[in-house]
Design a protein around this motif. Structure first.
Motif, short mmCIF file in Angstrom:
data_model
loop_
_atom_site.label_atom_id
_atom_site.label_comp_id
_atom_site.label_asym_id
_atom_site.label_seq_id
_atom_site.Cartn_x
_atom_site.Cartn_y
_atom_site.Cartn_z
N VAL A 101 0.82 -1.21 0.00
CA VAL A 101 0.00 0.00 0.00
C VAL A 101 0.85 1.26 0.00
N ASN A 102 2.17 1.10 0.11
CA ASN A 102 3.13 2.21 0.05
C ASN A 102 2.75 3.33 0.99
N ASN A 103 2.59 4.52 0.47
CA ASN A 103 2.32 5.71 1.30
C ASN A 103 0.84 6.00 1.46
N THR A 104 0.00 5.07 1.09
CA THR A 104 -1.44 5.27 1.21
C THR A 104 -1.82 5.40 2.68
N ASN A 105 -2.76 6.29 2.96
CA ASN A 105 -3.29 6.43 4.31
C ASN A 105 -4.16 5.20 4.60
N TYR A 106 -3.82 4.42 5.61
CA TYR A 106 -4.54 3.17 5.87
C TYR A 106 -4.73 2.93 7.37
N LYS A 107 -5.68 2.06 7.67
CA LYS A 107 -5.91 1.55 9.02
C LYS A 107 -5.99 0.04 8.94
N ILE A 108 -5.41 -0.62 9.93
CA ILE A 108 -5.50 -2.07 10.05
C ILE A 108 -6.51 -2.37 11.15
N HIS A 109 -7.56 -3.06 10.80
CA HIS A 109 -8.62 -3.42 11.74
C HIS A 109 -8.45 -4.89 12.12
N ILE A 110 -8.09 -5.14 13.36
CA ILE A 110 -7.88 -6.50 13.85
C ILE A 110 -9.18 -6.98 14.50
N TYR A 111 -9.73 -8.06 13.95
CA TYR A 111 -10.95 -8.66 14.49
C TYR A 111 -10.58 -10.01 15.10
N SER A 112 -10.90 -10.15 16.39
CA SER A 112 -10.59 -11.41 17.07
C SER A 112 -11.29 -11.44 18.42
N GLN A 113 -10.88 -12.41 19.22
CA GLN A 113 -11.40 -12.55 20.58
C GLN A 113 -10.24 -12.45 21.55
N GLY A 114 -10.51 -11.95 22.73
CA GLY A 114 -9.47 -11.88 23.75
C GLY A 114 -9.22 -10.46 24.22
N GLU A 115 -8.08 -10.30 24.88
CA GLU A 115 -7.68 -9.02 25.44
C GLU A 115 -6.65 -8.35 24.53
N GLU A 116 -6.69 -7.04 24.46
CA GLU A 116 -5.77 -6.31 23.59
C GLU A 116 -4.31 -6.62 23.92
N ARG A 117 -3.99 -6.83 25.18
CA ARG A 117 -2.60 -7.12 25.57
C ARG A 117 -2.07 -8.39 24.91
N ASN A 118 -2.98 -9.30 24.51
CA ASN A 118 -2.56 -10.53 23.82
C ASN A 118 -2.22 -10.31 22.35
N PHE A 119 -2.46 -9.09 21.87
CA PHE A 119 -2.21 -8.77 20.46
C PHE A 119 -1.16 -7.67 20.33
N HIS A 120 -0.28 -7.56 21.30
CA HIS A 120 0.72 -6.48 21.32
C HIS A 120 1.58 -6.45 20.07
N ARG A 121 1.84 -7.60 19.46
CA ARG A 121 2.70 -7.65 18.26
C ARG A 121 2.05 -6.95 17.06
N PHE A 122 0.73 -6.74 17.13
CA PHE A 122 0.02 -6.11 16.02
C PHE A 122 -0.20 -4.61 16.22
N LYS A 123 0.16 -4.11 17.39
CA LYS A 123 -0.15 -2.72 17.73
C LYS A 123 0.80 -1.77 17.00
N THR A 124 0.19 -0.88 16.22
CA THR A 124 0.90 0.20 15.54
C THR A 124 0.00 1.43 15.63
N PRO A 125 0.52 2.59 15.24
CA PRO A 125 -0.37 3.78 15.23
C PRO A 125 -1.55 3.63 14.27
N ASN A 126 -1.45 2.70 13.33
CA ASN A 126 -2.52 2.50 12.35
C ASN A 126 -3.45 1.35 12.69
N THR A 127 -3.30 0.76 13.86
CA THR A 127 -4.10 -0.41 14.22
C THR A 127 -5.29 -0.03 15.08
N ILE A 128 -6.43 -0.59 14.73
CA ILE A 128 -7.64 -0.46 15.54
C ILE A 128 -8.08 -1.88 15.89
N PHE A 129 -8.25 -2.14 17.17
CA PHE A 129 -8.67 -3.47 17.62
C PHE A 129 -10.19 -3.54 17.75
#
Length: 176
Positions: A101-129
């Motif tokens: 996606v290069n320089n495109t303005n984007y958001k990563i939407h993570i859909y799952s079950q559990g607590e956000e702390r279990n998904f720390h490897r996916f956390k970026t400024p562009n991530t929405i849980f």
């Protein structure tokens, strides 16, 4: 009631008449029929009807590229061992998708079950849980994404089939 409202079946022509007899068939018969005729099934009036109903509400901003990622979490009652590796495969795939996606303005939407702390490897400024959300919200998020990364899951697999033709769908091969 929520599921019927989500796909607008309350006043639908597909409403079930409880007075009729319903014949049942084995699930494997349905699976084999659909899988061997997938293109034709996706073009039926019924699926077009459901696609239209399911896509009436878009939860995303159209100003950015929305990447929906389904991470299926292995459950203790789960008999499918391969789903244990889904989070690790998703992490690598997300990095590859973001490169495209290069320089495109984007958001990563993570859909799952559990607590956000279990998904720390996916956390970026562009991530929405979107954790522990209703199936309606989750499915809608899948359907309206610009890019959909499906898990080893029937839920996101079906969303990938029903997604708009402009949606880029990525998947890991599994039994479907």
């Amino acid at each position: 009631d929520n599921k019927e409202a989500f796909i607008n079946l309350k006043e639908s022509k597909y409403k079930h008449n409880n007075e009729k007899n319903i014949n049942t068939i084995d699930n494997s018969e349905i699976y084999n029929l659909v899988e061997s005729n997938i293109d034709a099934c996706l073009e039926t009036d019924t699926l077009k009807y459901f696609r239209k109903r399911l896509t009436s509400y878009n939860p995303y901003s159209k100003d950015i590229l929305n990447i929906a990622v389904h991470i299926r979490i292995f459950n203790s009652h789960d008999s499918r061992e391969y789903s244990k590796s889904d989070p690790f495969k998703c992490e690598k795939a997300i990095k590859e998708i973001v490169k495209t996606v290069n320089n495109t303005n984007y958001k990563i939407h993570i859909y799952s079950q559990g607590e956000e702390r279990n998904f720390h490897r996916f956390k970026t400024p562009n991530t929405i849980f979107h954790l522990n959300k209703s199936i309606e919200d989750t499915f809608s998020g899948f359907l309206h994404s610009d890019i959909l990364l499906i898990a080893s899951s029937s839920l996101s697999y079906i969303a990938g089939l029903l997604a708009d033709s402009n949606t880029n769908v990525y998947y890991f091969p599994f039994w479907h």
